[in-house]
Enzyme design. Sequence first.
Site, PDB file in Angstrom:
ATOM      1  N   TRP A   2       0.765  -1.348   0.067  1.00  0.00           N
ATOM      2  CA  TRP A   2      -0.014  -0.032  -0.130  1.00  0.00           C
ATOM      3  C   TRP A   2       0.742   1.169   0.097  1.00  0.00           C
ATOM      4  CZ3 TRP A   2      -2.049   2.592   4.955  1.00  0.00           C
ATOM      5  CH2 TRP A   2      -2.965   3.497   4.742  1.00  0.00           C
ATOM      6  N   ASP A  28      -0.254  -5.276   9.661  1.00  0.00           N
ATOM      7  CA  ASP A  28      -1.156  -4.218   9.484  1.00  0.00           C
ATOM      8  C   ASP A  28      -2.458  -5.172   8.901  1.00  0.00           C
ATOM      9  OD1 ASP A  28      -2.836  -2.283   8.516  1.00  0.00           O
ATOM     10  OD2 ASP A  28      -1.488  -1.646   6.844  1.00  0.00           O
ATOM     11  N   LYS A  78     -12.936  -0.981   6.351  1.00  0.00           N
ATOM     12  CA  LYS A  78     -13.654  -1.870   5.422  1.00  0.00           C
ATOM     13  C   LYS A  78     -14.513  -2.810   5.928  1.00  0.00           C
ATOM     14  CE  LYS A  78     -10.172   0.005   3.299  1.00  0.00           C
ATOM     15  NZ  LYS A  78      -9.624   0.625   2.207  1.00  0.00           N
TER      16      LYS A  78
HETATM   17  N1  PMP Z   1      -3.426  -0.590   5.497  1.00  0.00           N
HETATM   18  C1  PMP Z   1      -3.843  -0.978   4.229  1.00  0.00           C
HETATM   19  C2  PMP Z   1      -2.977  -1.947   3.577  1.00  0.00           C
HETATM   20  C3  PMP Z   1      -4.931  -0.606   3.472  1.00  0.00           C
HETATM   21  O1  PMP Z   1      -5.120  -0.999   2.397  1.00  0.00           O
HETATM   22  C4  PMP Z   1      -5.691   0.598   4.102  1.00  0.00           C
HETATM   23  C5  PMP Z   1      -6.593   1.123   3.450  1.00  0.00           C
HETATM   24  N2  PMP Z   1      -6.477   1.283   2.062  1.00  0.00           N
HETATM   25  C6  PMP Z   1      -5.168   0.990   5.381  1.00  0.00           C
HETATM   26  C7  PMP Z   1      -4.141   0.518   6.093  1.00  0.00           C
HETATM   27  C8  PMP Z   1      -5.792   1.995   6.122  1.00  0.00           C
HETATM   28  O2  PMP Z   1      -6.912   2.487   6.013  1.00  0.00           O
HETATM   29  P1  PMP Z   1      -7.738   3.365   7.143  1.00  0.00           P
HETATM   30  O3  PMP Z   1      -6.841   4.225   7.714  1.00  0.00           O
HETATM   31  O4  PMP Z   1      -8.887   3.936   6.220  1.00  0.00           O
HETATM   32  O5  PMP Z   1      -8.056   2.310   8.132  1.00  0.00           O
END
Ligand code: PMP
Length: 399
Positions: free
Chosen positions: A131, A212, A248
Amino acid sequence: SSWWRNVEPAAKDPILGVTEAFLADPSPDKVNVGVGAYRDDNGKPVVLECVREAERRIAGTANMEYLPMGGSVKMVEETLKLAYGDNSEFIKDKRIAAVQSLSGTGACRLFADFQKRFHPDSQIYIPVPTWSNHHNIWRDAHVTQRTFHYYHPGTKGLDFAALMDDIKNAPNGSFFLLHACAHNPTGVDPSEEQWKEISYQIKAKGHFPFFDMAYQGFASGDPERDAKAIRIFLKDGHLLGLAQSYAKNMGLYGQRVGCLSVLCEDEKQAVAVKSQLQQLARPMYSNPPVHGALIVSTILGDAELKKLWLKEVQGMADRIIGMRTALRENLEKLGSPLSWKHITNQIGMFCYSGLTPEQVDRLTDEYHIYMTRNGRISMAGVTTGNVGYLANAIQEVTK
Ligand code: PMP
Protein backbone atom coordinates in the site's frame (compact mmCIF):
# COMPACT_ATOMS: atom_id res chain seq x y z
CA SER A 1 4.06 37.85 1.56
CA SER A 2 7.08 35.68 0.73
CA TRP A 3 6.47 33.05 3.38
CA TRP A 4 5.28 30.28 1.09
CA ARG A 5 6.86 31.32 -2.20
CA ASN A 6 8.99 28.18 -2.30
CA VAL A 7 6.03 25.84 -1.83
CA GLU A 8 5.40 23.68 -4.92
CA PRO A 9 2.15 21.72 -5.37
CA ALA A 10 2.48 18.26 -3.80
CA ALA A 11 2.53 15.17 -5.99
CA LYS A 12 -0.96 13.73 -6.38
CA ASP A 13 -1.73 10.66 -4.32
CA PRO A 14 -1.78 7.81 -6.86
CA ILE A 15 -4.97 6.35 -5.43
CA LEU A 16 -6.98 9.50 -4.65
CA GLY A 17 -6.04 10.99 -8.05
CA VAL A 18 -7.86 8.16 -9.84
CA THR A 19 -11.16 9.05 -8.17
CA GLU A 20 -10.77 12.72 -9.15
CA ALA A 21 -10.24 11.78 -12.79
CA PHE A 22 -13.22 9.40 -12.68
CA LEU A 23 -15.55 12.06 -11.27
CA ALA A 24 -14.48 14.52 -13.97
CA ASP A 25 -15.31 12.06 -16.81
CA PRO A 26 -18.81 12.70 -18.28
CA SER A 27 -19.03 9.32 -20.07
CA PRO A 28 -22.08 7.20 -19.09
CA ASP A 29 -19.96 4.05 -19.55
CA LYS A 30 -17.35 5.02 -16.99
CA VAL A 31 -16.21 2.44 -14.43
CA ASN A 32 -14.20 3.13 -11.27
CA VAL A 33 -12.14 0.15 -10.20
CA GLY A 34 -9.56 2.36 -8.51
CA VAL A 35 -11.32 3.10 -5.24
CA GLY A 36 -10.48 0.98 -2.20
CA ALA A 37 -13.98 1.08 -0.76
CA TYR A 38 -16.72 -1.51 -0.97
CA ARG A 39 -19.62 -0.95 -3.36
CA ASP A 40 -22.83 -2.94 -3.79
CA ASP A 41 -23.85 -4.57 -7.06
CA ASN A 42 -25.23 -1.21 -8.23
CA GLY A 43 -21.89 0.47 -7.59
CA LYS A 44 -23.27 2.35 -4.57
CA PRO A 45 -21.55 2.85 -1.17
CA VAL A 46 -22.91 0.59 1.56
CA VAL A 47 -23.81 1.29 5.18
CA LEU A 48 -24.16 -2.03 7.00
CA GLU A 49 -27.51 -2.78 8.63
CA CYS A 50 -25.74 -3.56 11.93
CA VAL A 51 -24.24 -0.05 11.82
CA ARG A 52 -27.63 1.56 11.15
CA GLU A 53 -29.14 -0.41 14.04
CA ALA A 54 -26.26 0.55 16.37
CA GLU A 55 -26.79 4.19 15.42
CA ARG A 56 -30.49 3.93 16.25
CA ARG A 57 -29.65 2.44 19.64
CA ILE A 58 -27.08 5.07 20.58
CA ALA A 59 -28.89 8.09 19.12
CA GLY A 60 -29.25 10.74 21.78
CA THR A 61 -27.72 8.62 24.53
CA ALA A 62 -24.05 9.62 24.67
CA ASN A 63 -22.56 12.83 25.94
CA MET A 64 -19.87 14.61 23.93
CA GLU A 65 -17.09 14.45 26.51
CA TYR A 66 -13.54 13.52 25.56
CA LEU A 67 -12.66 9.86 25.50
CA PRO A 68 -9.66 8.87 27.64
CA MET A 69 -6.34 9.37 25.81
CA GLY A 70 -6.23 5.65 24.94
CA GLY A 71 -9.76 5.83 23.52
CA SER A 72 -12.84 3.72 24.26
CA VAL A 73 -11.89 0.94 26.68
CA LYS A 74 -14.82 -1.19 25.57
CA MET A 75 -14.08 -0.78 21.86
CA VAL A 76 -10.41 -1.65 22.37
CA GLU A 77 -11.33 -4.71 24.45
CA GLU A 78 -13.66 -6.07 21.74
CA THR A 79 -11.14 -5.26 19.01
CA LEU A 80 -8.35 -7.19 20.72
CA LYS A 81 -10.63 -10.23 21.02
CA LEU A 82 -11.14 -10.23 17.24
CA ALA A 83 -7.43 -10.36 16.55
CA TYR A 84 -5.97 -12.29 19.48
CA GLY A 85 -8.96 -14.58 20.03
CA ASP A 86 -11.92 -14.54 22.44
CA ASN A 87 -10.07 -16.52 25.09
CA SER A 88 -6.59 -15.17 24.49
CA GLU A 89 -4.19 -15.77 27.36
CA PHE A 90 -2.41 -12.53 26.39
CA ILE A 91 -5.58 -10.53 26.99
CA LYS A 92 -6.16 -12.36 30.29
CA ASP A 93 -2.58 -11.69 31.40
CA LYS A 94 -2.89 -8.00 30.41
CA ARG A 95 0.19 -8.28 28.23
CA ILE A 96 -1.20 -6.16 25.38
CA ALA A 97 -0.68 -2.40 25.27
CA ALA A 98 -3.52 -1.07 23.13
CA VAL A 99 -4.99 2.29 22.21
CA GLN A 100 -7.80 3.42 19.93
CA SER A 101 -6.29 4.85 16.75
CA LEU A 102 -7.36 7.05 13.87
CA SER A 103 -8.24 3.99 11.79
CA GLY A 104 -5.54 1.79 10.26
CA THR A 105 -3.45 4.67 8.95
CA GLY A 106 -3.30 6.26 12.39
CA ALA A 107 -2.34 2.94 13.97
CA CYS A 108 0.54 2.47 11.53
CA ARG A 109 1.72 6.04 12.03
CA LEU A 110 1.56 5.84 15.82
CA PHE A 111 3.59 2.64 15.70
CA ALA A 112 6.15 4.16 13.31
CA ASP A 113 6.60 7.10 15.71
CA PHE A 114 6.88 4.69 18.64
CA GLN A 115 9.50 2.64 16.77
CA LYS A 116 11.49 5.78 16.00
CA ARG A 117 11.35 7.02 19.58
CA PHE A 118 12.54 3.83 21.24
CA HIS A 119 14.65 2.31 18.42
CA PRO A 120 15.91 5.47 16.68
CA ASP A 121 18.45 3.64 14.52
CA SER A 122 16.14 0.82 13.44
CA GLN A 123 14.86 0.20 9.94
CA ILE A 124 11.55 -1.10 8.63
CA TYR A 125 11.38 -3.85 6.00
CA ILE A 126 8.41 -3.28 3.69
CA PRO A 127 7.07 -5.74 1.06
CA VAL A 128 7.32 -5.00 -2.67
CA PRO A 129 4.81 -3.87 -3.57
CA THR A 130 2.77 -2.51 -0.69
CA TRP A 131 0.00 0.00 0.00
CA SER A 132 1.71 3.19 -1.15
CA ASN A 133 0.89 5.05 2.04
CA HIS A 134 3.14 2.71 4.06
CA HIS A 135 6.11 4.43 2.46
CA ASN A 136 4.76 7.88 3.36
CA ILE A 137 4.03 6.84 6.93
CA TRP A 138 7.48 5.49 7.81
CA ARG A 139 9.16 8.29 5.81
CA ASP A 140 7.38 10.98 7.84
CA ALA A 141 8.26 9.11 11.03
CA HIS A 142 11.92 9.32 9.89
CA VAL A 143 12.43 5.57 9.95
CA THR A 144 14.82 4.22 7.30
CA GLN A 145 13.04 1.92 4.86
CA ARG A 146 14.26 -1.33 3.36
CA THR A 147 12.25 -3.64 1.14
CA PHE A 148 11.72 -7.37 0.93
CA HIS A 149 10.55 -9.51 -2.00
CA TYR A 150 6.89 -10.43 -1.94
CA TYR A 151 5.12 -10.57 -5.31
CA HIS A 152 6.37 -12.56 -8.29
CA PRO A 153 5.24 -10.92 -11.56
CA GLY A 154 5.81 -14.14 -13.51
CA THR A 155 3.49 -16.31 -11.40
CA LYS A 156 1.35 -13.39 -10.17
CA GLY A 157 1.69 -15.10 -6.80
CA LEU A 158 4.02 -15.05 -3.82
CA ASP A 159 7.80 -14.98 -4.36
CA PHE A 160 8.21 -17.22 -1.34
CA ALA A 161 11.85 -18.25 -1.81
CA ALA A 162 13.05 -14.67 -2.26
CA LEU A 163 10.91 -13.52 0.67
CA MET A 164 12.49 -16.14 2.96
CA ASP A 165 15.98 -15.18 1.77
CA ASP A 166 15.32 -11.53 2.54
CA ILE A 167 14.17 -12.43 6.05
CA LYS A 168 17.34 -14.49 6.53
CA ASN A 169 19.62 -11.82 5.11
CA ALA A 170 18.24 -8.87 7.06
CA PRO A 171 20.33 -7.89 10.10
CA ASN A 172 19.14 -9.69 13.25
CA GLY A 173 16.49 -7.74 15.13
CA SER A 174 14.97 -5.88 12.19
CA PHE A 175 11.38 -4.64 11.98
CA PHE A 176 9.18 -6.36 9.35
CA LEU A 177 5.88 -4.97 8.07
CA LEU A 178 3.45 -7.78 7.17
CA HIS A 179 -0.08 -7.59 5.78
CA ALA A 180 -2.10 -9.96 8.00
CA CYS A 181 -4.52 -10.88 5.19
CA ALA A 182 -5.79 -9.66 1.81
CA HIS A 183 -2.49 -8.04 0.85
CA ASN A 184 -2.94 -4.63 -0.77
CA PRO A 185 -2.36 -4.18 -3.73
CA THR A 186 -1.67 -7.76 -4.85
CA GLY A 187 -4.37 -9.89 -3.22
CA VAL A 188 -1.62 -12.47 -2.68
CA ASP A 189 -1.41 -14.02 0.81
CA PRO A 190 0.97 -16.71 2.06
CA SER A 191 -0.62 -20.12 2.72
CA GLU A 192 -0.91 -21.37 6.28
CA GLU A 193 2.21 -23.53 5.79
CA GLN A 194 4.13 -20.56 4.40
CA TRP A 195 3.05 -18.35 7.32
CA LYS A 196 4.44 -21.00 9.67
CA GLU A 197 7.79 -20.91 7.90
CA ILE A 198 7.82 -17.11 7.83
CA SER A 199 7.03 -17.06 11.55
CA TYR A 200 9.79 -19.58 12.28
CA GLN A 201 12.41 -17.62 10.35
CA ILE A 202 11.41 -14.24 11.77
CA LYS A 203 11.71 -15.74 15.25
CA ALA A 204 15.06 -17.36 14.47
CA LYS A 205 16.42 -13.99 13.36
CA GLY A 206 14.99 -12.09 16.31
CA HIS A 207 13.03 -9.76 14.03
CA PHE A 208 10.00 -7.79 15.21
CA PRO A 209 6.81 -8.49 13.21
CA PHE A 210 4.41 -5.59 12.74
CA PHE A 211 1.08 -6.63 11.22
CA ASP A 212 -1.17 -4.30 9.31
CA MET A 213 -4.64 -5.89 9.35
CA ALA A 214 -6.89 -3.55 7.36
CA TYR A 215 -9.13 -6.28 5.91
CA GLN A 216 -10.00 -8.77 8.65
CA GLY A 217 -13.08 -10.61 7.34
CA PHE A 218 -12.69 -9.30 3.82
CA ALA A 219 -10.45 -12.09 2.60
CA SER A 220 -12.41 -15.24 3.46
CA GLY A 221 -15.58 -13.64 4.80
CA ASP A 222 -14.74 -14.91 8.30
CA PRO A 223 -12.75 -12.65 10.69
CA GLU A 224 -11.56 -15.71 12.67
CA ARG A 225 -10.06 -17.34 9.61
CA ASP A 226 -8.51 -14.08 8.45
CA ALA A 227 -6.68 -13.81 11.80
CA LYS A 228 -4.78 -17.05 11.18
CA ALA A 229 -1.41 -15.40 10.48
CA ILE A 230 -1.60 -13.51 13.78
CA ARG A 231 -2.60 -16.69 15.65
CA ILE A 232 0.34 -18.61 14.17
CA PHE A 233 2.77 -15.92 15.32
CA LEU A 234 1.17 -15.82 18.77
CA LYS A 235 1.47 -19.58 19.11
CA ASP A 236 5.15 -19.32 18.16
CA GLY A 237 5.76 -16.93 21.02
CA HIS A 238 6.47 -13.71 19.14
CA LEU A 239 6.10 -10.27 20.57
CA LEU A 240 4.35 -8.26 17.88
CA GLY A 241 2.68 -5.02 16.89
CA LEU A 242 -0.72 -4.83 15.20
CA ALA A 243 -2.76 -2.20 13.37
CA GLN A 244 -6.51 -2.85 13.06
CA SER A 245 -9.11 -0.90 11.14
CA TYR A 246 -12.91 -0.89 10.88
CA ALA A 247 -12.88 1.09 7.64
CA LYS A 248 -13.48 -1.91 5.39
CA ASN A 249 -14.96 -4.70 7.49
CA MET A 250 -17.60 -2.45 9.12
CA GLY A 251 -17.72 0.08 6.30
CA LEU A 252 -16.79 2.84 8.76
CA TYR A 253 -14.27 4.51 6.41
CA GLY A 254 -14.90 8.12 7.37
CA GLN A 255 -15.36 7.43 11.09
CA ARG A 256 -11.63 6.74 11.48
CA VAL A 257 -11.85 3.99 14.06
CA GLY A 258 -9.14 1.43 14.65
CA CYS A 259 -6.66 0.13 17.17
CA LEU A 260 -2.91 -0.13 17.67
CA SER A 261 -1.70 -2.90 19.95
CA VAL A 262 1.73 -4.06 21.06
CA LEU A 263 2.10 -7.47 22.70
CA CYS A 264 4.60 -7.12 25.57
CA GLU A 265 6.57 -9.46 27.82
CA ASP A 266 4.40 -8.82 30.86
CA GLU A 267 1.75 -6.55 32.31
CA LYS A 268 4.25 -4.05 33.70
CA GLN A 269 5.82 -3.57 30.27
CA ALA A 270 2.39 -3.23 28.68
CA VAL A 271 1.44 -0.46 31.10
CA ALA A 272 4.65 1.40 30.25
CA VAL A 273 4.23 0.94 26.49
CA LYS A 274 0.60 2.08 26.57
CA SER A 275 1.54 5.21 28.51
CA GLN A 276 4.19 6.03 25.90
CA LEU A 277 1.74 5.49 23.01
CA GLN A 278 -0.61 7.93 24.72
CA GLN A 279 2.26 10.36 25.20
CA LEU A 280 2.89 10.22 21.43
CA ALA A 281 -0.79 10.79 20.65
CA ARG A 282 -1.20 13.73 23.03
CA PRO A 283 0.59 16.42 20.96
CA MET A 284 -0.78 15.05 17.65
CA TYR A 285 -4.53 14.78 18.26
CA SER A 286 -4.88 14.48 22.04
CA ASN A 287 -7.57 11.81 21.99
CA PRO A 288 -9.54 9.88 19.36
CA PRO A 289 -13.12 10.53 18.17
CA VAL A 290 -16.15 9.12 19.98
CA HIS A 291 -18.84 8.22 17.50
CA GLY A 292 -17.21 5.44 15.45
CA ALA A 293 -15.88 3.77 18.58
CA LEU A 294 -19.37 3.79 20.06
CA ILE A 295 -20.80 2.19 16.92
CA VAL A 296 -18.16 -0.58 17.08
CA SER A 297 -18.55 -1.28 20.79
CA THR A 298 -22.34 -1.33 20.43
CA ILE A 299 -22.16 -3.91 17.65
CA LEU A 300 -19.48 -6.15 19.11
CA GLY A 301 -20.88 -5.92 22.64
CA ASP A 302 -24.27 -7.26 21.57
CA ALA A 303 -24.56 -10.91 20.53
CA GLU A 304 -27.39 -10.26 18.07
CA LEU A 305 -25.71 -7.28 16.37
CA LYS A 306 -22.40 -9.09 16.20
CA LYS A 307 -24.08 -12.01 14.47
CA LEU A 308 -25.63 -9.61 11.96
CA TRP A 309 -22.21 -8.02 11.36
CA LEU A 310 -20.58 -11.39 10.70
CA LYS A 311 -23.31 -12.19 8.19
CA GLU A 312 -22.85 -8.84 6.45
CA VAL A 313 -19.03 -9.18 6.25
CA GLN A 314 -19.53 -12.62 4.73
CA GLY A 315 -21.95 -11.07 2.24
CA MET A 316 -19.43 -8.44 1.15
CA ALA A 317 -16.64 -11.00 0.78
CA ASP A 318 -18.93 -13.37 -1.14
CA ARG A 319 -19.95 -10.66 -3.62
CA ILE A 320 -16.29 -9.92 -4.30
CA ILE A 321 -15.41 -13.59 -4.69
CA GLY A 322 -18.36 -13.94 -7.09
CA MET A 323 -17.13 -11.01 -9.19
CA ARG A 324 -13.65 -12.59 -9.41
CA THR A 325 -15.21 -15.71 -10.89
CA ALA A 326 -17.37 -13.65 -13.26
CA LEU A 327 -14.47 -11.53 -14.51
CA ARG A 328 -12.29 -14.58 -15.13
CA GLU A 329 -15.08 -16.50 -16.88
CA ASN A 330 -15.90 -13.52 -19.10
CA LEU A 331 -12.26 -13.19 -20.18
CA GLU A 332 -12.02 -16.90 -20.89
CA LYS A 333 -15.28 -16.84 -22.86
CA LEU A 334 -13.91 -14.03 -25.01
CA GLY A 335 -11.14 -16.42 -25.94
CA SER A 336 -8.30 -14.59 -24.24
CA PRO A 337 -5.19 -16.73 -24.69
CA LEU A 338 -3.68 -15.39 -21.48
CA SER A 339 -4.09 -17.09 -18.10
CA TRP A 340 -6.51 -15.30 -15.77
CA LYS A 341 -6.35 -17.85 -12.95
CA HIS A 342 -4.75 -15.28 -10.68
CA ILE A 343 -8.01 -13.31 -10.61
CA THR A 344 -9.62 -16.09 -8.59
CA ASN A 345 -6.44 -17.17 -6.75
CA GLN A 346 -5.92 -13.71 -5.31
CA ILE A 347 -8.00 -12.71 -2.31
CA GLY A 348 -9.56 -9.66 -0.66
CA MET A 349 -10.55 -6.38 -2.25
CA PHE A 350 -7.90 -6.19 -4.95
CA CYS A 351 -6.82 -8.03 -8.05
CA TYR A 352 -3.29 -7.35 -9.23
CA SER A 353 -4.14 -7.90 -12.85
CA GLY A 354 -0.71 -7.79 -14.45
CA LEU A 355 -1.91 -5.02 -16.80
CA THR A 356 0.94 -2.69 -17.75
CA PRO A 357 0.78 1.09 -17.18
CA GLU A 358 0.30 1.55 -20.95
CA GLN A 359 -2.60 -0.91 -21.00
CA VAL A 360 -4.17 0.87 -18.03
CA ASP A 361 -3.84 4.18 -19.90
CA ARG A 362 -5.66 2.65 -22.88
CA LEU A 363 -8.43 1.33 -20.62
CA THR A 364 -8.89 4.85 -19.27
CA ASP A 365 -8.56 6.77 -22.56
CA GLU A 366 -10.57 4.43 -24.77
CA TYR A 367 -12.99 2.75 -22.34
CA HIS A 368 -13.36 5.23 -19.43
CA ILE A 369 -12.17 2.57 -16.97
CA TYR A 370 -10.26 4.02 -14.04
CA MET A 371 -7.63 2.24 -11.93
CA THR A 372 -4.13 2.87 -10.60
CA ARG A 373 -1.38 2.49 -13.22
CA ASN A 374 0.07 -0.53 -11.40
CA GLY A 375 -2.85 -2.55 -12.79
CA ARG A 376 -4.63 -2.93 -9.46
CA ILE A 377 -8.34 -3.61 -9.97
CA SER A 378 -10.59 -2.97 -6.99
CA MET A 379 -12.97 -5.93 -7.21
CA ALA A 380 -15.39 -3.94 -5.05
CA GLY A 381 -16.03 -1.69 -8.06
CA VAL A 382 -16.97 -4.64 -10.30
CA THR A 383 -20.70 -5.39 -10.66
CA THR A 384 -22.94 -7.74 -12.65
CA GLY A 385 -23.73 -4.65 -14.73
CA ASN A 386 -20.16 -3.76 -15.71
CA VAL A 387 -18.19 -7.02 -15.54
CA GLY A 388 -18.85 -7.86 -19.21
CA TYR A 389 -17.81 -4.38 -20.36
CA LEU A 390 -14.68 -4.55 -18.19
CA ALA A 391 -13.69 -8.00 -19.46
CA ASN A 392 -14.18 -6.94 -23.07
CA ALA A 393 -12.02 -3.84 -22.60
CA ILE A 394 -9.26 -5.86 -20.87
CA GLN A 395 -9.38 -8.38 -23.72
CA GLU A 396 -9.06 -5.57 -26.28
CA VAL A 397 -6.00 -3.95 -24.66
CA THR A 398 -4.19 -7.24 -23.94
CA LYS A 399 -4.64 -9.04 -27.28
N1 PMP B 1 -3.36 -0.62 5.49
C1 PMP B 1 -3.70 -1.08 4.29
C2 PMP B 1 -2.92 -2.19 3.70
C3 PMP B 1 -4.78 -0.52 3.60
O1 PMP B 1 -5.11 -0.99 2.41
C4 PMP B 1 -5.50 0.53 4.19
C5 PMP B 1 -6.66 1.17 3.50
N2 PMP B 1 -6.51 1.47 2.17
C6 PMP B 1 -5.11 0.96 5.46
C7 PMP B 1 -4.04 0.36 6.07
C8 PMP B 1 -5.73 2.06 6.24
O2 PMP B 1 -7.00 2.44 6.01
P1 PMP B 1 -7.77 3.30 7.09
O3 PMP B 1 -6.82 4.32 7.61
O4 PMP B 1 -8.90 3.90 6.34
O5 PMP B 1 -8.19 2.34 8.15
